[in-house]
Scaffold this motif. Structure first.
Motif, PDB file in Angstrom:
ATOM      1  N   HIS A 191      -2.199   5.623  -7.095  1.00  0.00           N
ATOM      2  CA  HIS A 191      -2.262   4.831  -8.390  1.00  0.00           C
ATOM      3  C   HIS A 191      -0.812   5.137  -9.132  1.00  0.00           C
ATOM      4  N   ASP A 192      -0.452   6.396  -8.729  1.00  0.00           N
ATOM      5  CA  ASP A 192       0.576   6.984  -9.776  1.00  0.00           C
ATOM      6  C   ASP A 192       1.803   6.256  -9.228  1.00  0.00           C
ATOM      7  N   CYS A 193       1.785   5.957  -7.902  1.00  0.00           N
ATOM      8  CA  CYS A 193       2.826   5.567  -6.995  1.00  0.00           C
ATOM      9  C   CYS A 193       2.885   3.916  -7.092  1.00  0.00           C
ATOM     10  N   ALA A 194       2.004   3.109  -7.394  1.00  0.00           N
ATOM     11  CA  ALA A 194       1.851   1.664  -7.401  1.00  0.00           C
ATOM     12  C   ALA A 194       1.336   1.142  -8.625  1.00  0.00           C
ATOM     13  N   ASP A 195       1.919   0.042  -9.181  1.00  0.00           N
ATOM     14  CA  ASP A 195       1.422  -0.657 -10.150  1.00  0.00           C
ATOM     15  C   ASP A 195      -0.006  -1.334  -9.605  1.00  0.00           C
TER      16      ASP A 195
END
Length: 452
Positions: free
Chosen positions: A117-121
């Motif tokens: 979730h930190d790496c993708a919207d």
């Protein structure tokens, strides 16, 4: 290369960039995280299994264990014949057996999900060990100059960054597929397991898919593979070149879906998952069996797994059901509804076994257990006292339409022989946490939602 180079964003006209992240042998990887001495050793994780006992079924087997013929959904007793417990013998081969610990696996999965979730919207959590990411706004298909030649996409660097974060911060391996759509990303993540990274650029989709065996296409299991072979279709390229009308005549709408996937055509958007409608697990026998004890042992293990997953999600359930697939492709479902939601694992097993009694003398190819009519986060857990079990009628069972006994659903239901899978819904995706995880069985385990 800097992180900024990984995250040069694409223009509005560029194809999407979809990642499929699949944790390798996730349950076994979690056990090795807890017991590093198990790394490199044959390891079997069993559902419904207790230390020192021969009961239960294989939830996942490490790659080392698979070399001895251990596979998902295999009875523990059969696995022990091929791979005795190391604690009980000095002979070779020998392996290590551990019971499923979903609470621990969920903790590890939550750490992985935090990174995703930190790496993708946009993240679609398919199950406990599998997810799709749309990173179109985070990176691009542009290439970087490596050693004087433009031979690597920025998207590849970003995917490698995510893999390295998971390995460094959580300590479990992941395979990642990168492609312009979900179906191809799925195939790519399976292409180079374990700990693999496969990138399929938009211009390479057709060439990448064409030579692969048709079984590599998501949704093609052993049964469909055999039926396609009868039509002279052995590779994805053969499937892509087939007449879609003929495929639809043979397989229904699923035939057109498989045709599109073989051609790399998939316009589905990655959408976040919501709360599940039901939780289920199903498991196929290698060959149809009439053995009562084998059927009851399988249902008990499935019931224990489903009930544990419900508890790990703080979910209560009001309906307990089973699926029984008998030769050739007949899907039978039975369910019992209670007067209120409960969290009672023993009752799930008891009801499932009672429902199974009807099929005591029947040969069975596949079994499944489902809990439905879920409620979440109740302040006071309802107890069994006062809840009377009553058989569900057509009107009482909200999920019945997903289980109707049609040829297409029946064929799909037995299309993953000897594999532990989740319920399959009408669009060919696995009916896991929200009835939308993938019919994914290559890794042979319960899957971040193929049991990997």
């Amino acid at each position: 290369m800097t992180f900024a180079e990984f995250t040069d964003t694409a223009s509005d006209d560029d194809p999407r960039i979809i990642l499929h992240v699949d944790m390798d042998c996730f349950y076994a990887s979690c056990e090795r995280l807890r017991e590093p001495a198990l790394r490199g050793e044959p390891l079997v994780v069993g559902m419904g299994y207790e230390a020192g006992e021969p009961h239960g079924a294989v939830a996942t087997a490490s790659y080392e264990a698979r070399e001895y013929g251990i596979d998902s959904a295999q009875p523990i007793s059969q696995a022990l014949d091929s791979l005795p417990r190391a604690a009980e013998t000095d002979a070779e081969p020998a392996g290590y057996y551990r019971p499923v610990d979903l609470d621990f696996y969920e903790e590890v999965a939550s750490d992985v999900k935090a990174i995703l979730h930190d790496c993708a919207d946009v993240v679609r959590e398919v199950s406990i060990d599998e997810a799709y990411l749309d990173v179109t706004d985070r990176t691009s298909w542009g290439v970087v100059d490596a050693d004087g030649s433009e031979d690597r996409t920025i998207a590849e660097g970003y995917a490698r960054y995510i893999k390295q974060r998971i390995d460094r911060e959580v300590g479990v391996p992941a395979s990642v597929g990168v492609a312009p759509n979900m179906a191809t990303a799925k195939v790519a993540s399976d292409h180079d397991k374990p700990d693999g990274l496969t990138v399929v650029r938009p211009s390479e989709v057709t060439d990448f898919l064409a030579p692969l065996p048709v079984a590599a296409i998501h949704g093609v299991g052993p049964v469909t593979e055999r039926e396609l072979a009868e039509l002279g279709i052995d590779t994805a390229g053969d499937l892509a070149a087939a007449d879609p009308t003929d495929l639809a005549d043979r397989f229904g709408e699923r035939g057109r879906e498989l045709y599109a996937r073989a051609r790399g055509d998939d316009d589905r958007e990655v959408t976040p998952t919501g709360r599940p409608k039901s939780l289920s697990r199903e498991s196929a026998f290698t060959e149809a069996t009439e053995e009562t004890e084998a059927k009851r042992e399988r249902v008990s293990a499935l019931a224990a797994d489903v009930a544990a997953r419900a508890r790990s999600r703080d979910a209560m359930y009001q309906t307990v059901g089973i699926k029984v697939v008998t030769p050739p492709f007949d899907v039978n479902t039975r369910a019992t509804s209670l007067s209120g939601p409960i969290d009672e694992p023993d009752l799930v097993e008891s009801i499932a076994l009672d429902l199974l009694d009807e099929f005591d003398d029947d040969p069975v190819r596949k079994l499944g257990v489902r809990v439905s009519k879920l409620s979440f986060g109740a302040q006071d857990q309802a107890r069994l006292d006062g809840f009377d079990a009553t058989p569900a009628t057509d009107s009482e069972d909200d999920d019945r339409t997903e289980w109707e006994n049609t040829a297409d659903i029946a064929r799909e239901a037995v299309d993953t022989d000897a594999q532990l899978t989740d319920w399959v819904d009408d669009d060919g995706d696995r009916a896991d946490d929200d009835d939308e995880s993938d019919n994914h069985t290559a890794e042979g385990q319960s899957s971040l939602g193929r049991y990997d």
